[in-house]
Enzyme design. Sequence first.
Site, short mmCIF file in Angstrom:
data_model
loop_
_atom_site.label_atom_id
_atom_site.label_comp_id
_atom_site.label_asym_id
_atom_site.label_seq_id
_atom_site.Cartn_x
_atom_site.Cartn_y
_atom_site.Cartn_z
N ASP A 3 0.86 -1.18 0.00
CA ASP A 3 0.00 0.00 0.00
C ASP A 3 0.91 1.24 0.00
OD1 ASP A 3 -2.34 1.71 0.53
OD2 ASP A 3 -1.53 1.85 2.56
N ALA B 13 0.01 5.31 1.39
CA ALA B 13 -0.07 6.12 2.61
C ALA B 13 -0.26 5.27 3.85
CB ALA B 13 -1.21 7.14 2.49
N LYS C 261 -11.91 6.64 -2.15
CA LYS C 261 -12.26 7.80 -1.32
C LYS C 261 -13.75 8.16 -1.38
CE LYS C 261 -8.02 7.71 -0.27
NZ LYS C 261 -7.69 6.83 0.87
N ASP D 233 -1.70 -1.16 5.82
CA ASP D 233 -1.82 -0.60 7.17
C ASP D 233 -3.26 -0.34 7.59
OD1 ASP D 233 -2.04 2.88 7.11
OD2 ASP D 233 -1.92 1.69 5.28
#
Length: 256
Positions: free
Chosen positions: A9, A11, A50, A184
Amino acid sequence: MKTEAVIFDWAGTTVDYGCFAPVQAFMEIFKEYGIEPTMEETRKPMGMLKWDHIKTMLQMERIGDEFEKIHGRKFNDGDVDKMHEKFTDSLLKILNRFAEPKDYVIDTVNALRKAGIKIGSTTGYTDKMMEIVVSEAEKAGYKPDCFVSPDSTNHMGRPYPYMIFRNMEMLKVSSVSAVIKVGDTISDIKEGKNAGVFTVGVIEGSSEAGLTKDEYNSLNEQERLKLIEKVTDRYKQAGADAVITDICGVLDYIVR
């Protein structure tokens, strides 16, 4: 089977310690609509496309009730569209400040490449956002062999597995058994499990931990162990095959 590729991934995993760029933008947009989301509410859908992230937040009982109370009606997809447009504009203005590779990323990637392993990546960002992130990360020494955003999979981002499959196609990987996915967020874990690959959650600097580097480093031993246990439990409940403290821990799971 020998490991052929590791798919990271972005960010919170390889760049942007703590995954703060999208969090900041999400919170600002909801405040524009009179709603003050908590950090927990904002981070819960992290890793999704998003647009889906915003809709998921609006579907949360407290936030949905607040929206209806303030605006006199329930939200609709048109509201999500408008909020997503504002979110995108806000995020694009700050992304260049949140693309610094996390500790150990460059060394880990170099070690993987030395072992003949390809480096892929998936993200919840759009291609336009990634133009900024990829460029800035490359300046700082991190460049995976490819990246795939939901723009390349008919906007079917996490937890769907298609970005991973697209990576495998681009990297010419022979089997899902030869892939490791590292992320994460819970969405990352679900993406990896839905793709049938070995899936790893990273703790330090993650969205799940939700701390800045200074905050993490200031924890005493007991506080740090408690945080590690909490994040590990979340990853495991989502189906993670392994949990690592920092990104170099992935080297322990490479099959040579």
